[in-house]
Scaffold this motif. Structure first.
Motif, PDB file in Angstrom:
ATOM      1  N   ALA A  17      29.771 -25.036  38.628  1.00 40.12           N
ATOM      2  CA  ALA A  17      29.533 -24.172  37.366  1.00 40.12           C
ATOM      3  C   ALA A  17      28.919 -25.272  36.179  1.00 40.12           C
ATOM      4  O   ALA A  17      28.208 -24.424  35.452  1.00 40.12           O
ATOM      5  CB  ALA A  17      31.078 -23.924  37.010  1.00 40.12           C
ATOM      6  N   SER A  18      29.315 -26.208  36.013  1.00 40.84           N
ATOM      7  CA  SER A  18      28.725 -27.232  35.057  1.00 40.84           C
ATOM      8  C   SER A  18      27.047 -27.254  35.212  1.00 40.84           C
ATOM      9  O   SER A  18      26.523 -27.216  34.258  1.00 40.84           O
ATOM     10  CB  SER A  18      29.226 -28.552  35.408  1.00 40.84           C
ATOM     11  OG  SER A  18      30.655 -28.649  34.861  1.00 40.84           O
ATOM     12  N   GLY A  19      26.736 -27.232  36.531  1.00 40.82           N
ATOM     13  CA  GLY A  19      25.173 -27.530  36.782  1.00 40.82           C
ATOM     14  C   GLY A  19      24.616 -25.942  36.217  1.00 40.82           C
ATOM     15  O   GLY A  19      23.460 -26.117  35.923  1.00 40.82           O
ATOM     16  N   TRP A  20      25.263 -25.078  36.640  1.00 43.53           N
ATOM     17  CA  TRP A  20      24.578 -23.548  35.974  1.00 43.53           C
ATOM     18  C   TRP A  20      24.673 -23.718  34.692  1.00 43.53           C
ATOM     19  O   TRP A  20      23.501 -23.395  33.957  1.00 43.53           O
ATOM     20  CB  TRP A  20      25.607 -22.693  36.810  1.00 43.53           C
ATOM     21  CG  TRP A  20      25.144 -21.236  36.288  1.00 43.53           C
ATOM     22  CD1 TRP A  20      24.345 -20.302  37.077  1.00 43.53           C
ATOM     23  CD2 TRP A  20      25.549 -20.515  35.176  1.00 43.53           C
ATOM     24  NE1 TRP A  20      23.936 -19.196  36.219  1.00 43.53           N
ATOM     25  CE2 TRP A  20      24.888 -19.125  34.992  1.00 43.53           C
ATOM     26  CE3 TRP A  20      26.353 -20.591  34.036  1.00 43.53           C
ATOM     27  CZ2 TRP A  20      25.036 -18.168  34.201  1.00 43.53           C
ATOM     28  CZ3 TRP A  20      26.665 -19.710  33.285  1.00 43.53           C
ATOM     29  CH2 TRP A  20      25.949 -18.579  33.158  1.00 43.53           C
ATOM     30  N   VAL A  21      25.630 -24.189  34.002  1.00 42.46           N
ATOM     31  CA  VAL A  21      25.709 -24.183  32.322  1.00 42.46           C
ATOM     32  C   VAL A  21      24.184 -24.933  31.880  1.00 42.46           C
ATOM     33  O   VAL A  21      23.814 -24.693  31.009  1.00 42.46           O
ATOM     34  CB  VAL A  21      27.119 -24.542  31.869  1.00 42.46           C
ATOM     35  CG1 VAL A  21      26.956 -24.732  30.202  1.00 42.46           C
ATOM     36  CG2 VAL A  21      28.013 -23.538  32.231  1.00 42.46           C
ATOM     37  N   ILE A  22      24.408 -25.997  32.391  1.00 40.40           N
ATOM     38  CA  ILE A  22      23.558 -26.911  32.073  1.00 40.40           C
ATOM     39  C   ILE A  22      21.986 -26.378  32.311  1.00 40.40           C
ATOM     40  O   ILE A  22      21.209 -26.334  31.335  1.00 40.40           O
ATOM     41  CB  ILE A  22      23.390 -28.341  32.742  1.00 40.40           C
ATOM     42  CG1 ILE A  22      24.725 -29.196  32.452  1.00 40.40           C
ATOM     43  CG2 ILE A  22      22.123 -29.138  32.650  1.00 40.40           C
ATOM     44  CD1 ILE A  22      24.859 -30.385  33.291  1.00 40.40           C
ATOM     45  N   LYS A  23      21.702 -25.745  33.330  1.00 34.64           N
ATOM     46  CA  LYS A  23      20.527 -25.141  33.447  1.00 34.64           C
ATOM     47  C   LYS A  23      20.173 -24.162  32.472  1.00 34.64           C
ATOM     48  O   LYS A  23      19.177 -23.910  31.879  1.00 34.64           O
ATOM     49  CB  LYS A  23      20.333 -24.422  34.814  1.00 34.64           C
ATOM     50  CG  LYS A  23      20.022 -25.504  36.231  1.00 34.64           C
ATOM     51  CD  LYS A  23      20.008 -24.733  37.371  1.00 34.64           C
ATOM     52  CE  LYS A  23      20.004 -25.806  38.365  1.00 34.64           C
ATOM     53  NZ  LYS A  23      20.193 -25.146  39.733  1.00 34.64           N
ATOM     54  N   GLN A  24      21.291 -23.271  32.342  1.00 35.65           N
ATOM     55  CA  GLN A  24      21.003 -22.122  31.204  1.00 35.65           C
ATOM     56  C   GLN A  24      20.696 -22.955  29.847  1.00 35.65           C
ATOM     57  O   GLN A  24      19.904 -22.144  28.946  1.00 35.65           O
ATOM     58  CB  GLN A  24      22.460 -21.314  31.015  1.00 35.65           C
ATOM     59  CG  GLN A  24      22.809 -20.562  32.291  1.00 35.65           C
ATOM     60  CD  GLN A  24      21.664 -19.699  32.840  1.00 35.65           C
ATOM     61  OE1 GLN A  24      21.088 -19.003  32.142  1.00 35.65           O
ATOM     62  NE2 GLN A  24      21.173 -19.917  34.226  1.00 35.65           N
ATOM     63  N   VAL A  25      21.537 -23.892  29.419  1.00 34.71           N
ATOM     64  CA  VAL A  25      21.073 -24.434  28.209  1.00 34.71           C
ATOM     65  C   VAL A  25      19.633 -24.968  28.020  1.00 34.71           C
ATOM     66  O   VAL A  25      19.027 -24.699  27.108  1.00 34.71           O
ATOM     67  CB  VAL A  25      22.333 -25.503  27.667  1.00 34.71           C
ATOM     68  CG1 VAL A  25      22.054 -26.389  26.642  1.00 34.71           C
ATOM     69  CG2 VAL A  25      23.637 -24.931  27.746  1.00 34.71           C
ATOM     70  N   LEU A  26      19.358 -25.632  29.146  1.00 33.86           N
ATOM     71  CA  LEU A  26      17.925 -26.097  29.089  1.00 33.86           C
ATOM     72  C   LEU A  26      16.928 -25.241  29.144  1.00 33.86           C
ATOM     73  O   LEU A  26      16.043 -25.131  28.339  1.00 33.86           O
ATOM     74  CB  LEU A  26      17.768 -26.922  30.396  1.00 33.86           C
ATOM     75  CG  LEU A  26      16.487 -27.579  30.618  1.00 33.86           C
ATOM     76  CD1 LEU A  26      16.035 -28.522  29.324  1.00 33.86           C
ATOM     77  CD2 LEU A  26      16.229 -28.175  32.060  1.00 33.86           C
ATOM     78  N   ARG A  27      17.078 -23.921  29.675  1.00 31.72           N
ATOM     79  CA  ARG A  27      16.247 -22.826  29.774  1.00 31.72           C
ATOM     80  C   ARG A  27      16.137 -22.258  28.008  1.00 31.72           C
ATOM     81  O   ARG A  27      15.142 -21.926  27.690  1.00 31.72           O
ATOM     82  CB  ARG A  27      16.649 -21.513  30.695  1.00 31.72           C
ATOM     83  CG  ARG A  27      15.763 -20.501  30.676  1.00 31.72           C
ATOM     84  CD  ARG A  27      16.215 -19.438  31.908  1.00 31.72           C
ATOM     85  NE  ARG A  27      15.978 -20.024  33.101  1.00 31.72           N
ATOM     86  CZ  ARG A  27      16.942 -20.269  34.173  1.00 31.72           C
ATOM     87  NH1 ARG A  27      17.984 -19.562  34.183  1.00 31.72           N
ATOM     88  NH2 ARG A  27      16.529 -20.819  35.307  1.00 31.72           N
ATOM     89  N   GLU A  28      17.161 -22.195  27.560  1.00 22.98           N
ATOM     90  CA  GLU A  28      17.244 -21.556  26.238  1.00 22.98           C
ATOM     91  C   GLU A  28      16.713 -22.325  25.284  1.00 22.98           C
ATOM     92  O   GLU A  28      15.965 -22.322  24.241  1.00 22.98           O
ATOM     93  CB  GLU A  28      18.456 -21.286  25.612  1.00 22.98           C
ATOM     94  CG  GLU A  28      19.039 -20.583  24.368  1.00 22.98           C
ATOM     95  CD  GLU A  28      18.159 -19.348  24.323  1.00 22.98           C
ATOM     96  OE1 GLU A  28      17.937 -19.119  22.960  1.00 22.98           O
ATOM     97  OE2 GLU A  28      18.021 -18.775  25.188  1.00 22.98           O
ATOM     98  N   ALA A  29      16.932 -23.948  25.633  1.00 22.61           N
ATOM     99  CA  ALA A  29      16.284 -24.700  24.528  1.00 22.61           C
ATOM    100  C   ALA A  29      14.888 -24.773  24.897  1.00 22.61           C
ATOM    101  O   ALA A  29      14.207 -24.852  23.760  1.00 22.61           O
ATOM    102  CB  ALA A  29      16.580 -26.298  25.058  1.00 22.61           C
ATOM    103  N   GLU A  30      14.210 -24.634  25.925  1.00 23.78           N
ATOM    104  CA  GLU A  30      12.794 -24.647  26.169  1.00 23.78           C
ATOM    105  C   GLU A  30      12.476 -23.443  25.496  1.00 23.78           C
ATOM    106  O   GLU A  30      11.292 -23.207  25.093  1.00 23.78           O
ATOM    107  CB  GLU A  30      12.519 -24.576  27.651  1.00 23.78           C
ATOM    108  CG  GLU A  30      12.561 -26.081  28.349  1.00 23.78           C
ATOM    109  CD  GLU A  30      12.211 -25.910  29.840  1.00 23.78           C
ATOM    110  OE1 GLU A  30      12.105 -24.986  30.593  1.00 23.78           O
ATOM    111  OE2 GLU A  30      11.771 -27.129  30.172  1.00 23.78           O
TER     112      GLU A  30
END
Length: 87
Positions: A17-30
């Motif tokens: 779940a943490s990995g998924w959240v990190i990917k979502q945050v990275l996608r939004e930041a980009e």
């Protein structure tokens, strides 16, 4: 077999779940970083700084090139795909 694997992998659920959240945050930041409207606003601010004498022509050219690269990626739709993270 699916239920068994889920039970075995259950202790790893917080990490997944943490990995998924990190990917979502990275996608939004980009997405925000490569947003064409934001990049255009930064270009306008950069030009104002040049006209005010806050930065040199060389610094303006360097930063302008970086912003134009971001704008090109944003207009191509490469933001949020990981395309902008490698240089």
């Amino acid at each position: 077999m699916g239920l068994l694997s889920e039970v075995v992998l259950l202790p790893l659920a917080p990490a997944r779940a943490s990995g998924w959240v990190i990917k979502q945050v990275l996608r939004e930041a980009e997405r925000v970083y490569y947003d064409p409207a934001a990049v255009r606003a930064e270009l306008a601010q950069l030009e104002e700084r040049l006209e005010a004498g806050e930065i040199t022509e060389e610094e303006f050219d360097r930063q302008e090139d970086e912003l134009l690269d971001r704008l090109e990626i944003g207009l191509r739709g490469g933001a949020g795909t990981g395309e902008g993270t490698a240089r």
